[in-house]
Design an enzyme around this catalytic site. Structure first.
Site, PDB file in Angstrom:
ATOM      1  NE  ARG A 193       4.251  18.581 -12.474  1.00  0.00           N
ATOM      2  CZ  ARG A 193       3.896  17.611 -13.314  1.00  0.00           C
ATOM      3  NH1 ARG A 193       2.590  17.245 -13.151  1.00  0.00           N
ATOM      4  NH2 ARG A 193       4.787  17.614 -14.037  1.00  0.00           N
ATOM      5  CG  ASN A 247      18.161  20.396 -12.397  1.00  0.00           C
ATOM      6  OD1 ASN A 247      19.293  20.156 -12.494  1.00  0.00           O
ATOM      7  ND2 ASN A 247      17.491  21.239 -13.391  1.00  0.00           N
ATOM      8  CB  CYS A 253      17.274  -7.018   1.115  1.00  0.00           C
ATOM      9  SG  CYS A 253      16.665  -8.676   1.831  1.00  0.00           S
TER      10      CYS A 253
END
Length: 1111
Positions: free
Chosen positions: A105, A626, A681
């Protein structure tokens, strides 16, 4: 119905030497370190090459001080071989590479080059009270070649206010001697030693073995002498100190210091759309270039102006968000035709630092808080006045909250200011407060300056990020209590571990701190630092106090680099348990005061975190990584009217937010930008960046090794899967084809089959699919407007030919085969010879493009293969029926089950990152995109949050400074600070929290009723619906609708018969009747949403209603 509203200080001295433990009655004199040298290796072991001090001078029986002894038995000794390996290979493994398992990290913050420079640097930290040990801890975790500590002063009881590696049994022992083994436990790659000698100033030449020196807790004249010597000797120096809620830092990295990367941000890059004859570069529409004036860029793949591609960094001037000019112009370079990529080039910055002696007279001051623009100049003078005071008082700083001493400091400050080149205007109140707090020693300020100073040391030895120029002062006077008394008697030392806190806040406020009931959600990096700070404060240690910590995660090796409460022996243990045990060791008064939980805080655990749990809390602190979890905790805090402190870090960036009931908006009131996503795409056919190919590889990982196993297991385990769940999915053909391949046509019998399958996938993805794409869109294709099809963001690819000698090609096959084997419970294989043997006997059929295949050329166009567009999405019922009939019946596969791969980025042996790296880089080769190494791929694919201990420590310091204000009960928003920091720049920004939104409606008699849209709610007993409606009429509100969850319970347009049935029901009964669900036993209230009109018959927005159940 009601509307609910949330409603002994230390005797420090600054002196130069001491070795004798003073009598206990003489509390807390600040003295410098000095003693014999000891080297401490991994795990706290001391080496044999230097003899450790075996005994500290003892007090006689008649003295009132303790006997202090340090013996050889206090620590274990490593072998010479172990020590040599650690000293020679700072933060590298046996292969001489940086240990990415430990430093992963941090590597994403600093990079390999900076960490290698750190690994060749020797650092000295002087002074080991709270601030010094914070700096030492952060440097040790970061990893340097060696860390040396100096502080021969005997530890004192009040040191325990912030020095978390000292225990009460250490009082009287030399600080450095007892601290070094505990610092050494933090990182096996950073050997820790104790600097020899009684005084640093007596042998300045001894400092030349260090690349960087940090000075804390030292008299000013010695600071200047050492700092100026270091300047002349090419040694980087950082000088820092804290005095209660005040702090200071000074840096001097010498002449011609080179900053290789001032910001740490990733270089921006983009696609060139055009370059005119004056050198104005245009980027693609809707794609901002992200550059700033004065940046440098280099160009590649430019056609027509090929000279731009020579790799020369060119200075630019920004003309707009989509245009920039090449400063030197493009004369003589020809005419631009097409193509081109630009990439920002980080240019080194050369800085000249001045000596400390010069900077004291004419300081270069960095502003840490723009609301206190004139404060740094005042404190610069005030700190010098403190040192001057100490010189005249036997080395002792002013007594806590003593007016006589404060008046003397004010006079000294005015004398010093008048002699400066730029005579600053002083505020006597600020100088007096500095004097009052001079002996204060509090954990959050040590954490703030400890993180800051350690980061400056890392900057000095690595050249990574911009240093502080050259002074920075910071204070948090807003944290002083206004609802608790402060006086000389209140702030006098008690002879306890909390005297450093009491000197600032007083004994009464210290008791408030000890009786808090705080809830910490998360015990990771921020959680560890927070618990350490709380332990030093004594938070929750009182008779009514309690700390609750929960974390469902177990400790992993990569956590050890920044979650400093954990040791290698803790790997695999629960974070919450290990963290709680560690801080009880730091403060034994927390024994029995920490409640440890291992549950996630969410809707599924509300029977654990129930109403009784939330209602007893004083406050909540988030230490989560989170958004979903933070949002849930935030909503709970709003509901139960609890203050919340939220914080987070991202590399060198950090923030903290204060959420106060009925005062501020909440965490959920604002949202972060959504995660970056890419058009399908682009991923399928037209990637132009490595991020595109990594996202495609991550999706392929799921398509190969996760999805099929889950589908097969559903087919085998769910009754009538084909006729029920499959039809409901709307994706029958693809699912049936997956089942057919997984259970019939491509089901492997052994590892060899897995190798063959992997080789065929290589051919399918990197040759056949590309050949088909070029068949549909040849390289000379034109669009309907006559433009070249392969231009702008569309890069023309080339098919790859498999080469077993190409490492990336082979790694793809090896990783894919092993992951396929895992799916089917087949033993994996790493023997290259066995893999090659299979590949040599394979026959790979030639590929011929299919004219019937349609490929979407642009995301703005409909997908020709989607269902309903006449493409492959239209199911052929007879074909589906044929596939379904050919599938083996579940009963014939009794006992068979596939194993879905669960992505795990931190296991280097599981082939997950190996597959994604090879998969992504092969596609990058197709499209001539610069490939990414395994380290970068892991970062992007694993969505890793870069982290470093310095930022974490600093941010938690800011959080605790806000916690003081909450404990004091402050209601003035101007006293609170939301903070944002970026240690790389460095930058500090503080702002007043945003007030919660307010609204009004017309109540009885036409009077305006003010409501807090976030925090207010109506509260009601569990009355009948009829009574409920009538109660609101009394408030001037006519209810038109009532709902709870998804159930509509009442509407003014309901028929009389329906109203007659429902009006007599109690509100809880009504909910159960309509929803057909019983209210859970642990639930003590029900939430109702109402739609109302006020007395003007206008719809008005009002808060929800909480009905309290009779339980």
């Amino acid at each position: 119905m009601t509307t609910s509203s949330a409603t002994a200080p230390t005797t420090h001295s600054i002196t130069t030497t001491t070795t004798k433990a003073p009598p206990a009655a003489k509390l807390g004199k600040r003295r410098l370190s000095g003693s014999s040298e000891t080297t401490t290796g991994p795990g706290g072991a001391e080496t044999k090459h230097k003899k450790i001090m075996t005994a500290q001078p003892q007090t006689n029986a008649g003295d009132d001080g303790p006997t202090a002894n340090v013996t050889m038995q206090d620590v274990n000794l490593p072998s010479a071989a172990e020590l040599k390996q650690v000293q020679d290979n700072s933060h590298t493994n046996n292969n001489g590479e940086i240990d990415e398992g430990l430093y992963s990290r941090q590597l994403y913050v600093l990079g390999h080059e900076a960490m290698k420079k750190m690994g060749s640097s020797n650092v000295l930290v002087v002074g080991l009270r709270g601030l010094g040990v914070e700096i030492a801890k952060n440097i040790a975790l970061a990893g340097v070649k060696s860390l040396t500590l100096f502080d021969p002063k005997p530890a004192r009881i009040e040191d325990l206010s912030s020095q978390f590696f000292l225990h009460e049994s250490d009082v009287g022992k030399p600080r450095a001697e007892v601290t070094a083994p505990r610092v050494a436990e933090l990182n096996p790659y950073t050997p820790v030693s104790v600097h020899a000698g009684e005084s640093l100033t007596e042998d300045l030449e001894a400092l030349k073995k260090y690349q960087a020196v940090v000075l804390t807790d030292m008299v000013l004249k010695d600071q200047v002498k050492i700092a100026d010597f270091c300047h002349e000797s090419g040694i980087y120096v950082v000088v820092t100190d804290t005095f209660g809620l005040f702090g200071t830092i000074f840096t001097d990295f010498g002449k011609n210091f080179t900053v290789g990367d001032p910001t740490g941000e990733n270089p921006v890059s983009g696609i060139v759309a055009g370059v005119n004859e004056e050198g104005l570069v245009s980027t693609l529409e809707e794609t901002r270039h992200g550059l700033e004036d004065g940046d440098f860029v280099s160009f590649t793949e430019v056609e027509g102006m090929e000279k731009l591609n020579d790799g020369t960094p060119r200075k630019i001037v920004v003309k707009g968000p989509y245009t920039f000019a090449i400063a030197e112009g493009v004369a003589g370079m020809g005419e631009y035709k097409k193509g081109g990529l630009f990439t920002q080039v980080k240019m080194p910055k050369i800085i000249d630092f001045e000596t400390m002696s010069k900077q004291l007279r004419k300081p270069e001051l960095m502003i840490s808080d723009f609301a206190k623009f004139d404060r740094p100049g005042m404190v610069h003078v005030g700190v010098q006045a403190l040192h001057k005071f100490a010189e005249g008082h036997g080395g002792e700083l002013p007594r806590p909250h003593n007016d006589e001493d404060a008046q003397e400091v004010v006079k000294l400050a005015n004398d010093i200011a008048s002699a400066l080149d730029d005579n600053p205007e002083l505020d006597d109140k600020i100088i007096k407060e500095l004097s009052y707090q001079a002996r204060g020693d509090i954990s959050p300020m040590a954490a703030f300056y400890g993180g800051l100073a350690a980061q400056e040391v890392l900057k000095s030895v690595s050249g990574k990020f911009h240093p502080i120029m050259q002074w920075m002062y910071f204070d948090s006077l807003e944290s002083l209590p206004t609802n608790s008394p402060r006086s000389e008697a209140e702030c006098a030392p008690r002879g306890t571990r909390y005297d450093g806190n009491i000197a600032v806040f007083g004994q009464s406020f210290q008791e408030k701190i000890s009786n808090q009931k705080q809830f910490l959600v998360g015990a990771g990096a921020i959680g560890c630092e927070m618990l350490k700070n709380w332990a030093m404060l004594g938070l929750g240690s009182g008779p009514e106090g309690k700390v609750t910590v929960t974390d469902m995660d177990q400790i992993e090796r990569s956590n050890l680099n920044r979650q400093f409460l954990f040791r290698p022996k803790d790997v695999g243990s629960l974070k919450s348990e290990a963290a709680a045990n560690a801080v009880v060791g730091m403060n034994v008064e927390l024994e029995g005061k920490i409640r440890v939980l291992k549950d996630r805080v969410g809707q599924d655990t509300e029977e654990i975190f129930n109403e009784a749990f939330w209602e007893e809390l004083s406050g909540v602190t988030n230490a989560l990584d989170n958004v979903d979890a933070r949002t849930y905790v935030d909503r709970r805090c709003v509901f139960f009217h609890k203050p919340l402190l939220d914080s987070g870090t991202l590399g060198t960036k950090g923030n903290c937010q204060v959420v106060l009931p009925r005062l501020t908006e909440s965490y959920s009131s604002s949202q972060d930008p959504p995660e970056q996503s890419f058009p399908m795409c682009t991923l399928r056919s037209f990637p132009n960046r490595i991020e595109h190919t990594i996202a495609w590889a991550k999706d392929l990982f799921h398509t190969y090794f996760v999805g099929p196993a889950e589908i097969v297991n559903s087919y085998l385990g769910q009754k009538d899967y084909l006729s029920t769940a499959l039809k409901a999915s709307g994706n029958e053909k693809q699912t049936l084809e997956t089942l057919n391949e997984a259970l019939r046509t491509e089901k492997p019998e052994g590892f060899g089959d897995c190798v063959e399958w992997a080789r065929m996938q290589f051919e399918k993805q990197y040759h056949n699919a590309i050949a088909q794409l070029l068949f549909n869109f040849p390289k000379d294709s034109k669009t309907s407007s006559g433009q070249a099809f392969w231009s702008g963001p569309k890069r023309a690819p080339d098919p790859l030919t498999f080469d077993v000698n190409n490492e990336t090609h082979y790694t793809f096959v090896l990783a894919a085969a092993n992951l396929r084997a895992f799916n089917y419970g087949i033993k994996g294989e790493k023997d290259k010879g066995k893999v090659l043997a299979v590949l040599e006997h394979m026959i790979v059929p030639d590929f011929k493009p299919d004219p019937g295949v349609k490929i979407q050329a642009d995301d703005k166009e409909p997908d020709p293969n989607a269902a309903g567009n006449g493409g492959a999405g239209d199911d052929d019922d007879r074909e589906l029926e044929r596939i379904a009939k050919g599938l083996p019946q579940p009963k014939t596969l009794a006992g068979f089950k596939m194993e879905a791969v669960e992505f795990e980025k931190d296991d280097d042996a599981n082939f997950h990152i190996d597959f994604i790296t090879a998969c992504s880089n092969l596609r990058a080769e197709n499209y001539k995109i610069v490939t990414a190494d395994r380290h970068k791929t892991k970062f992007i694919a694993g969505k890793i949050i870069p982290a470093i201990a310095t930022t974490t420590a600093l941010v938690t310091g800011l959080v605790v400074l806000e916690l003081y204000k909450i404990i004091d009960g402050k209601t003035d928003l101007e006293q609170y600070k939301n903070g944002f920091v970026n240690l790389a720049l460095p930058f500090f920004g503080f702002s007043e929290p945003i007030a919660s939104p307010k609204g009004t409606y017309k109540g009885p008699g036409g009077k305006d009723v003010v409501i807090d849209k976030l925090w207010d709610r109506f509260e009601s007993e569990d009355v009948t619906l009829k009574q409920f409606v009538e109660d609101f009429k009394k408030k001037g509100l006519e209810i038109t609708m009532i709902s709870s969850g998804v159930s509509l319970l009442y509407a003014s347009f309901y028929t009389p018969a329906k109203l007659k049935e429902r009006m007599p029901m109690r509100m809880s009964e009504l909910v159960e009747h309509i929803s057909k669900k019983k209210i859970p036993e642990h639930q003590r209230n029900v939430i109702f949403e109402i739609t109302v009109e006020d007395e003007t018959e206008e719809d008005v927005e009002v808060p929800y209603v909480m009905v309290k159940l009779r339980k």
